[in-house]
Design an enzyme around this catalytic site. Structure first.
Site, short mmCIF file in Angstrom:
data_model
loop_
_atom_site.label_atom_id
_atom_site.label_comp_id
_atom_site.label_asym_id
_atom_site.label_seq_id
_atom_site.Cartn_x
_atom_site.Cartn_y
_atom_site.Cartn_z
N GLU A 42 33.86 58.53 -25.96
CA GLU A 42 34.18 59.27 -27.03
C GLU A 42 35.44 58.77 -27.75
OE1 GLU A 42 33.07 61.53 -23.10
OE2 GLU A 42 33.83 59.49 -23.61
N ALA A 146 10.66 36.32 -4.15
CA ALA A 146 9.51 35.54 -4.58
C ALA A 146 8.70 35.09 -3.74
CB ALA A 146 9.88 34.36 -5.58
N LEU A 201 24.90 32.38 -5.31
CA LEU A 201 24.70 33.86 -5.72
C LEU A 201 25.56 34.26 -6.99
CD1 LEU A 201 24.59 35.56 -2.24
CD2 LEU A 201 22.65 34.53 -3.45
N LEU A 287 15.25 41.81 4.46
CA LEU A 287 14.50 42.68 3.47
C LEU A 287 13.53 43.81 4.36
CD1 LEU A 287 13.60 39.79 0.94
CD2 LEU A 287 14.62 42.21 0.26
#
Length: 339
Positions: A42, A146, A201, A287
């Site tokens: 803003e 992947a 990374l 994962l």
């Protein structure tokens, strides 16, 4: 919202905010929040208006409720009132406890006409990291890996294997991953990935800030000369035992109980470090742990144009992808988890 996206990767821990000022259906000012500690959207939009006398008849649009508290910068709600802008259109309410409707209330109490909820869902999605962090008390979690055409994430390794990646995806997909790293606040790998790939990374193949590196290393097996311990980036090592002394000023150690649920503990550590988003980049076990605990928000699976005769099986997601894209010879599967 288009303006707000320009700040992706640069505004943490602040949200993405863009603002447009309109008079008689013509844009007379615009801006976005570019970096934490710098002026908010803003402020930049108001400063871009050449003739400030026009503001009293203009409408200011902003995708997120203007702040009402003093942080590194003064409250935007106060500035809007001071500039005598009487019409304010807001996409979504700020769920941060420091704001939480107080900005809207301040505007209304000072004679502003306020409309809230325009393109609300799109505005909420734009700041999915910010809202997940403040509402769920954890980072926004993105899974990424992947895999080959026949479902392997890596070749089988042994003690004689070289510590370097077995590339499955093409160079364009790898560049896309670096773009992801530049947009998210942190990236996490498990011990085996660190030992097998010796990753850096960082964002060397894309413009942007480097993410905070998160490493799971239960028994501190990763050698001190590996890239993750080079001190070049802030690195958080999640471990069972804190070492007597740190390797460098950019590396810190956090202790958790590896006999208990890991994903929730990891999220608690990242929340304490005020990390709003994390990419889980591997390995397969790390994962799958997050998948099994249903603690993830998005997943990006790069299917390469290659096959391994045998290897380490890729994680399993028991749902259909929300999007399928081609990146040259690779196929990118994008999954969204409504948790």
């Amino acid at each position: 919202m288009e303006l707000a996206k320009n700040g992706l990767g640069f505004t943490y821990p602040n949200p993405l905010v863009g603002s447009v000022i309109v008079l008689n259906d013509k844009i007379i000012g615009e801006g976005w929040h570019q970096k934490a500690g710098e002026p908010h959207a803003e402020v930049n939009a108001i400063n871009s208006v050449k003739d400030k006398s026009l503001l009293k008849d203009a409408t200011i649009y902003v995708n997120l409720e203007p702040c009402s508290h003093y942080g590194k910068t003064p409250p935007c709600a106060n500035l809007i009132v001071e500039k005598d802008i009487k019409k304010v259109v807001i996409g979504s309410v700020d769920s941060n406890s420091k704001v939480g409707g107080k900005g809207i209330l301040h505007l209304q109490n000072n004679g502003c006409s306020v409309i809230v909820g325009v393109l609300e869902q799109e505005c909420l999605n734009l700041n999915k990291r910010f809202f997940t962090f403040h509402n769920k008390k954890r980072p926004f979690i993105m899974l990424k890996w992947a895999e080959t055409q026949n479902g392997f994430i890596d070749k089988l390794r042994d003690s004689t294997s070289e510590s370097s990646p077995n590339w499955i995806s093409n160079i364009y997909s790898r560049q896309f991953v670096h773009k992801m790293r530049a947009e998210e606040q942190s990236v996490l790998v498990g011990t085996n990935t660190a030992l097998n790939d010796n990753p850096k990374l960082n964002t060397r193949n894309w413009f942007g800030l480097n993410p905070v590196r998160i490493v799971l290393d239960k028994t501190l097996k990763i050698p001190s000369h590996y890239n993750l311990y080079d001190g070049s980036l802030k690195t958080i090592v999640i471990t069972e035992k804190i070492p007597a002394k740190s390797l460098n000023d950019n590396t810190c150690f956090e202790q958790i109980d590896f006999n208990e649920k890991l994903p929730k503990q990891i999220c608690d550590v990242l929340y304490e470090h005020e990390i709003q988003s994390v990419i889980i980049e591997g390995g397969a076990q790390t994962l799958q742990t997050f998948i099994d605990d249903n603690l993830w928000d998005e997943a990006y699976v790069f299917v390469g144009n290659t096959k391994f005769e045998n290897g380490l099986k890729a994680p399993q997601l028991k749902k259909a992808p929300s999007q399928i894209k081609k990146i040259s010879t690779d196929t990118l599967l994008i999954y969204v988890n409504d948790v």
